[in-house]
Design a protein around this motif. Sequence first.
Motif, PDB file in Angstrom:
ATOM      1  N   GLU A 169     -11.776   0.527  -6.019  1.00  0.00           N
ATOM      2  CA  GLU A 169     -11.281  -0.843  -5.859  1.00  0.00           C
ATOM      3  C   GLU A 169     -12.342  -1.871  -6.219  1.00  0.00           C
ATOM      4  N   ASP A 170     -13.593  -1.623  -5.813  1.00  0.00           N
ATOM      5  CA  ASP A 170     -14.670  -2.564  -6.142  1.00  0.00           C
ATOM      6  C   ASP A 170     -14.803  -2.724  -7.655  1.00  0.00           C
ATOM      7  N   ARG A 222     -11.867   3.129  -2.157  1.00  0.00           N
ATOM      8  CA  ARG A 222     -12.645   1.912  -1.901  1.00  0.00           C
ATOM      9  C   ARG A 222     -13.684   1.672  -2.997  1.00  0.00           C
ATOM     10  N   THR A 223     -14.344   2.732  -3.445  1.00  0.00           N
ATOM     11  CA  THR A 223     -15.309   2.585  -4.535  1.00  0.00           C
ATOM     12  C   THR A 223     -14.617   2.156  -5.822  1.00  0.00           C
ATOM     13  N   ASP A 227     -11.691  11.915   4.781  1.00  0.00           N
ATOM     14  CA  ASP A 227     -11.641  10.548   4.268  1.00  0.00           C
ATOM     15  C   ASP A 227     -12.151  10.447   2.843  1.00  0.00           C
ATOM     16  N   ARG A 276      -6.366   4.934  -9.604  1.00  0.00           N
ATOM     17  CA  ARG A 276      -6.147   4.445  -8.244  1.00  0.00           C
ATOM     18  C   ARG A 276      -4.716   4.692  -7.797  1.00  0.00           C
ATOM     19  N   GLU A 318      -3.611   6.880  -4.523  1.00  0.00           N
ATOM     20  CA  GLU A 318      -2.793   6.317  -3.448  1.00  0.00           C
ATOM     21  C   GLU A 318      -1.496   7.105  -3.271  1.00  0.00           C
ATOM     22  N   GLY A 378      -9.932   8.112   0.791  1.00  0.00           N
ATOM     23  CA  GLY A 378     -10.128   6.720   1.170  1.00  0.00           C
ATOM     24  C   GLY A 378     -11.435   6.155   0.654  1.00  0.00           C
ATOM     25  N   GLU A 379     -12.495   6.928   0.755  1.00  0.00           N
ATOM     26  CA  GLU A 379     -13.791   6.463   0.259  1.00  0.00           C
ATOM     27  C   GLU A 379     -13.760   6.315  -1.264  1.00  0.00           C
ATOM     28  N   LYS A 416       0.838  -1.195   0.000  1.00  0.00           N
ATOM     29  CA  LYS A 416       0.000   0.000   0.000  1.00  0.00           C
ATOM     30  C   LYS A 416       0.872   1.244   0.000  1.00  0.00           C
TER      31      LYS A 416
END
Length: 316
Positions: free
Chosen positions: A231-232, A228-229, A221, A208, A212, A224-225, A2
């Motif tokens: 990444e899905d 995560r979206t 956040d 992404r 990062e 981060g949110e 990460k």
Amino acid sequence: MKLYRWRADPNQPAAPVLREILQELLAAIRANEDGVRRNRGWKCLHDFRVAVRRTRSALGQIRRVLPKASRHHFRQEFSWLARSASRARDLDVQRLAVVAYIAGQTETGAHGLQLFEAHLTRERARAQTELLDVLRSPRCALLMTHWKEFLRDLPAGGGADARRPIVEVAGLSMSRAHRRVLAVGAKIGPYAPAAGLHRLRIACKKLRYLMEFFGGLYSGDEVGEGIRTLEDLQDSLGDFNDYAVQRSLLQGYLQATAAASSGAAGGETALRKLEQHLLAAQEKERLSFGQFFDDFSAADRQASFWRLFSQSPEST
């Protein structure tokens, strides 16, 4: 591995921040290179490839911080290195998938599946030899040496945006990558060809990586949110691509191995069932990606992205 952890002053010039990111990626490449050479497992190869791909992506996405000629040269070289490790990685994924598939099957046709697994093991060994040849080559040695020296001696000037506040450079880069994801994804329907999904997967990966790299510039956040979206969506597209690669490897094996022994018919039947299993799994991902893209492209999510990407040094 990460990389969503850098904490930098948003007002800091872009060049030293980018250099720090690239130097840490180089350290990750070096840290995993010995494990790749010694074939110590898929994780070393995975982390090695991720660090190489992130380096290549940074050179391609952050365009005006480094001198143009140097950026173009090193991007080409890291693209070459990334391609050199791709076959070994694909065979790792395929072999693990076949082992898991065999574990859930009855004895009927198991011999054919085991022969295919043995074939993958041999091909993986061959790919390892080819990768070792690359890692031991003068070209690779020169790349690592020249890249380390280039980062060490990187001037404060560099490209046109080298002295620009990093938060502005990051925002522009992420905004450009974000628009690309939306543009590519908007053209894809539920039965889109694999090539369109592949382009979207690559676009998602680039966005992404940038988020990062630069998430530490921002408070709250939202980054981060957003990751995560993303990444899905990226995971669904990645699974689709892996199934496509696995089907291609299996089809090549089936074409190359004509029925030769008395037990070949049963073995081929089992392999055809595996092929149908991979096709069904791939089609499932093709159909489900739409929901993930809808979540990613929802109006409230887009508003959050644009607020993030348009921040100035004073507003962070």
